[in-house]
Motif scaffolding. Structure first.
Motif, PDB file in Angstrom:
ATOM      1  N   UNK A  64       0.830  -1.203   0.000  1.00  0.00           N
ATOM      2  CA  UNK A  64       0.000   0.000   0.000  1.00  0.00           C
ATOM      3  C   UNK A  64       0.867   1.257   0.000  1.00  0.00           C
ATOM      4  N   UNK A  65       1.914   1.237   0.786  1.00  0.00           N
ATOM      5  CA  UNK A  65       2.818   2.388   0.837  1.00  0.00           C
ATOM      6  C   UNK A  65       3.461   2.624  -0.518  1.00  0.00           C
ATOM      7  N   UNK A  66       3.869   1.543  -1.165  1.00  0.00           N
ATOM      8  CA  UNK A  66       4.485   1.655  -2.486  1.00  0.00           C
ATOM      9  C   UNK A  66       3.496   2.225  -3.487  1.00  0.00           C
ATOM     10  N   UNK A  67       2.264   1.749  -3.453  1.00  0.00           N
ATOM     11  CA  UNK A  67       1.241   2.238  -4.377  1.00  0.00           C
ATOM     12  C   UNK A  67       0.964   3.718  -4.128  1.00  0.00           C
ATOM     13  N   UNK A  68       0.830   4.116  -2.885  1.00  0.00           N
ATOM     14  CA  UNK A  68       0.580   5.521  -2.566  1.00  0.00           C
ATOM     15  C   UNK A  68       1.757   6.394  -3.010  1.00  0.00           C
ATOM     16  N   UNK A  69       2.982   5.926  -2.799  1.00  0.00           N
ATOM     17  CA  UNK A  69       4.158   6.688  -3.231  1.00  0.00           C
ATOM     18  C   UNK A  69       4.173   6.830  -4.752  1.00  0.00           C
ATOM     19  N   UNK A  70       3.794   5.768  -5.466  1.00  0.00           N
ATOM     20  CA  UNK A  70       3.748   5.817  -6.933  1.00  0.00           C
ATOM     21  C   UNK A  70       2.675   6.803  -7.395  1.00  0.00           C
ATOM     22  N   UNK A  71       1.534   6.799  -6.727  1.00  0.00           N
ATOM     23  CA  UNK A  71       0.461   7.730  -7.092  1.00  0.00           C
ATOM     24  C   UNK A  71       0.919   9.163  -6.861  1.00  0.00           C
ATOM     25  N   UNK A  72       1.594   9.414  -5.735  1.00  0.00           N
ATOM     26  CA  UNK A  72       2.092  10.776  -5.469  1.00  0.00           C
ATOM     27  C   UNK A  72       3.126  11.190  -6.516  1.00  0.00           C
ATOM     28  N   UNK A  73       3.985  10.265  -6.895  1.00  0.00           N
ATOM     29  CA  UNK A  73       5.025  10.571  -7.883  1.00  0.00           C
ATOM     30  C   UNK A  73       4.439  10.808  -9.267  1.00  0.00           C
ATOM     31  N   UNK A  74       3.263  10.226  -9.545  1.00  0.00           N
ATOM     32  CA  UNK A  74       2.664  10.343 -10.880  1.00  0.00           C
ATOM     33  C   UNK A  74       1.711  11.520 -10.994  1.00  0.00           C
ATOM     34  N   UNK A  75       1.465  12.238  -9.916  1.00  0.00           N
ATOM     35  CA  UNK A  75       0.535  13.377  -9.987  1.00  0.00           C
ATOM     36  C   UNK A  75       1.056  14.384 -11.002  1.00  0.00           C
ATOM     37  N   UNK A  76       0.151  14.960 -11.788  1.00  0.00           N
ATOM     38  CA  UNK A  76       0.564  15.843 -12.883  1.00  0.00           C
ATOM     39  C   UNK A  76       1.410  17.038 -12.441  1.00  0.00           C
ATOM     40  N   UNK A  77       1.082  17.694 -11.364  1.00  0.00           N
ATOM     41  CA  UNK A  77       1.818  18.910 -10.991  1.00  0.00           C
ATOM     42  C   UNK A  77       3.168  18.621 -10.343  1.00  0.00           C
ATOM     43  N   UNK A  78       3.294  17.512  -9.641  1.00  0.00           N
ATOM     44  CA  UNK A  78       4.578  17.164  -9.017  1.00  0.00           C
ATOM     45  C   UNK A  78       5.146  15.912  -9.672  1.00  0.00           C
ATOM     46  N   UNK A  79       5.041  15.822 -10.950  1.00  0.00           N
ATOM     47  CA  UNK A  79       5.359  14.609 -11.684  1.00  0.00           C
ATOM     48  C   UNK A  79       6.825  14.198 -11.553  1.00  0.00           C
TER      49      UNK A  79
END
Length: 174
Positions: A64-79
């Motif tokens: 879950x932590x890995x998935x959340x970190x990946x989602x944060x890293x993939x956000x358009x503004x902080x890509x």
């Protein structure tokens, strides 16, 4: 595994007919927004935000932590797409039950990240081509202006060399 973390079926986007006028890029952006919104609906991992623990679990799993970190890293503004890609590839390589439960989401997000990276590369190349075309157009306009000045000068020289046309003699009346 917590019962509230079982993945629900991913919503499927139905591709409209090509005659609808919607561009593929707009469809891709819509799909990406849908994917990110469905992934961000996953429970938050921060204990302070979670409040009470679910079924005795006090910490979030590594998957879950890995998935959340990946989602944060993939956000358009902080890509940070390379980081998101490596996190997702690591999650997909993991074979534990918690990771396998997140594989459909990870695959979908990884496809989106890869497509965004491909489009970013294309965008950069098109930007370079646009700059080169703009420079070539500017050079062409300068050459055209120089040639027009030369043509105007030649026309002026030609006019100055041509003798005036004498008036036609009048016929004599008898």
């Amino acid at each position: 595994m917590r019962p509230d973390l079982h993945p629900s079926p991913m919503p499927r986007a139905i591709a409209p007919a090509t005659s609808s006028g919607t561009s593929p890029a707009a469809l891709l952006l819509l799909l990406g927004a849908l994917l990110l919104s469905s992934c961000t609906a996953l429970p938050h991992l921060d204990k302070a935000e979670d409040g009470a623990s679910h079924h005795g679990e006090t910490q979030a799993t590594t998957a879950e932590q890995t998935m959340q970190a990946a989602i944060r890293a993939a956000r358009p503004r902080q890509s940070n797409l390379p980081r998101a890609r490596s996190l997702l590839q690591g999650l997909l390589a993991a074979e534990d039950a918690e990771s396998r439960a997140l594989h459909p989401y990870a695959r979908a997000l990884l496809e989106q990240v890869q497509e965004r990276q491909r489009l970013a590369g294309l965008n950069e190349r098109l930007g370079q081509q646009l700059e080169q075309s703009a420079e070539a157009l500017k050079d062409s306009e300068q050459r055209n202006e120089a040639l027009q000045r030369k043509l105007d000068a030649l026309a002026e020289i030609e006019r100055s060399l041509t003798p005036p046309v004498p008036a036609a003699p009048r016929p004599r009346s008898q």
